[in-house]
Design an enzyme around this catalytic site. Sequence first.
Site, PDB file in Angstrom:
ATOM      1  CG  HIS A  56      -2.216  -0.806   0.904  1.00 13.34           C
ATOM      2  ND1 HIS A  56      -3.056  -0.541  -0.162  1.00 13.34           N
ATOM      3  CD2 HIS A  56      -2.739  -1.888   1.535  1.00 13.34           C
ATOM      4  CE1 HIS A  56      -4.051  -1.420  -0.165  1.00 13.34           C
ATOM      5  NE2 HIS A  56      -3.876  -2.256   0.846  1.00 13.34           N
ATOM      6  CG  ASP A  82      -4.309  -4.628  -2.099  1.00  9.70           C
ATOM      7  OD1 ASP A  82      -4.720  -4.797  -3.269  1.00  9.70           O
ATOM      8  OD2 ASP A  82      -5.072  -4.558  -1.120  1.00  9.70           O
ATOM      9  CG  HIS A 115      -6.366  -1.322  -3.103  1.00  5.31           C
ATOM     10  ND1 HIS A 115      -6.774  -0.022  -2.867  1.00  5.31           N
ATOM     11  CD2 HIS A 115      -6.916  -2.065  -2.123  1.00  5.31           C
ATOM     12  CE1 HIS A 115      -7.524   0.004  -1.776  1.00  5.31           C
ATOM     13  NE2 HIS A 115      -7.635  -1.218  -1.310  1.00  5.31           N
ATOM     14  CG  HIS A 164      -5.002  -9.411  -2.778  1.00  2.00           C
ATOM     15  ND1 HIS A 164      -3.943  -8.839  -2.119  1.00  2.00           N
ATOM     16  CD2 HIS A 164      -6.105  -8.691  -2.414  1.00  2.00           C
ATOM     17  CE1 HIS A 164      -4.388  -7.816  -1.388  1.00  2.00           C
ATOM     18  NE2 HIS A 164      -5.684  -7.704  -1.557  1.00  2.00           N
ATOM     19  CG  HIS A 238      -8.189  -8.966   0.742  1.00  2.00           C
ATOM     20  ND1 HIS A 238      -8.281  -7.730   0.128  1.00  2.00           N
ATOM     21  CD2 HIS A 238      -9.464  -9.465   0.759  1.00  2.00           C
ATOM     22  CE1 HIS A 238      -9.552  -7.508  -0.208  1.00  2.00           C
ATOM     23  NE2 HIS A 238     -10.283  -8.546   0.173  1.00  2.00           N
TER      24      HIS A 238
END
Length: 307
Positions: A56, A82, A115, A164, A238
């Site tokens: 992230h 992600d 994402h 994920h 996740h």
Amino acid sequence: MTEISDLDRQIEQLRRCELIKESEVKALCAKAREILVEESNVQRVDSPVTVCGDIHGQFYDLKELFRVGGDVPETNYLFMGDFVDRGFYSVETFLLLLALKVRYPDRITLIRGNHESRQITQVYGFYDECLRKYGSVTVWRYCTEIFDYLSLSAIIDGKIFCVHGGLSPSIQTLDQIRTIDRKQEVPHDGPMCDLLWSDPEDTTGWGVSPRGAGYLFGSDVVAQFNAANNIDMICRAHQLVMEGYKWHFNETVLTVWSAPNYCYRCGNVAAILELDEHLQKEFIIFEAAPQETRGIPSKKPVADYFL
């Protein structure tokens, strides 16, 4: 040779959290596409390998991950998606991972998270960050086109299935995953969506997900899937777990989370999973990179008359 030295220079630049030029992003994405298009929806990965969860956009924590886990190409890595959104450095994070993929394609595997999507990144930060850092959305376009080429899952030594999110009621076998046409935006429902959005839940069968996409799946579903595909366990990301990793269902499902102090405020530690050539597991736990190594200006202390 110049291509490799260009790439090495870009990797060094990105490691310093410096942007590369828009034209370089375009060329990098074109090369990445050539590599990723050859990968399977269930990409085969050999041990030893180090498995990582969500990042992230927390670039300085990714550097910390490489510090504790070893650098590419010395360490073989699998990242379970992600890479972007929420953190301050999604651009540098994704481009560094992509540049490493192009430079060392056999030493780093990147699979898609929920994402890695045009729709989600327009809400959770990556779109705005690209616009702010490059002055246009062109880089966002190049990157989101690459998202469509990322593999949906991986299998380590035929025994550990990595994805994920989780399982899908439309999927009983790995072969069914192999037949999905993945080169598209993440759909709102269906098998591809479920792989990226679902979560394990202490229940039996399937449940409605509070996320609004994917499903909740129970221990019986996992037992069936693992037996049908002759695998030992499912490894996924996740979900934030405060301890960095969490076992479910008698060690048949594992959640790995690799973004420490998530959103710069959750206070969690992060983990990566090292698998040796016999698939023996070792977890490395790490904390957020120290403030002084980061590029974010630390907030000035509030003057006492405001307290």
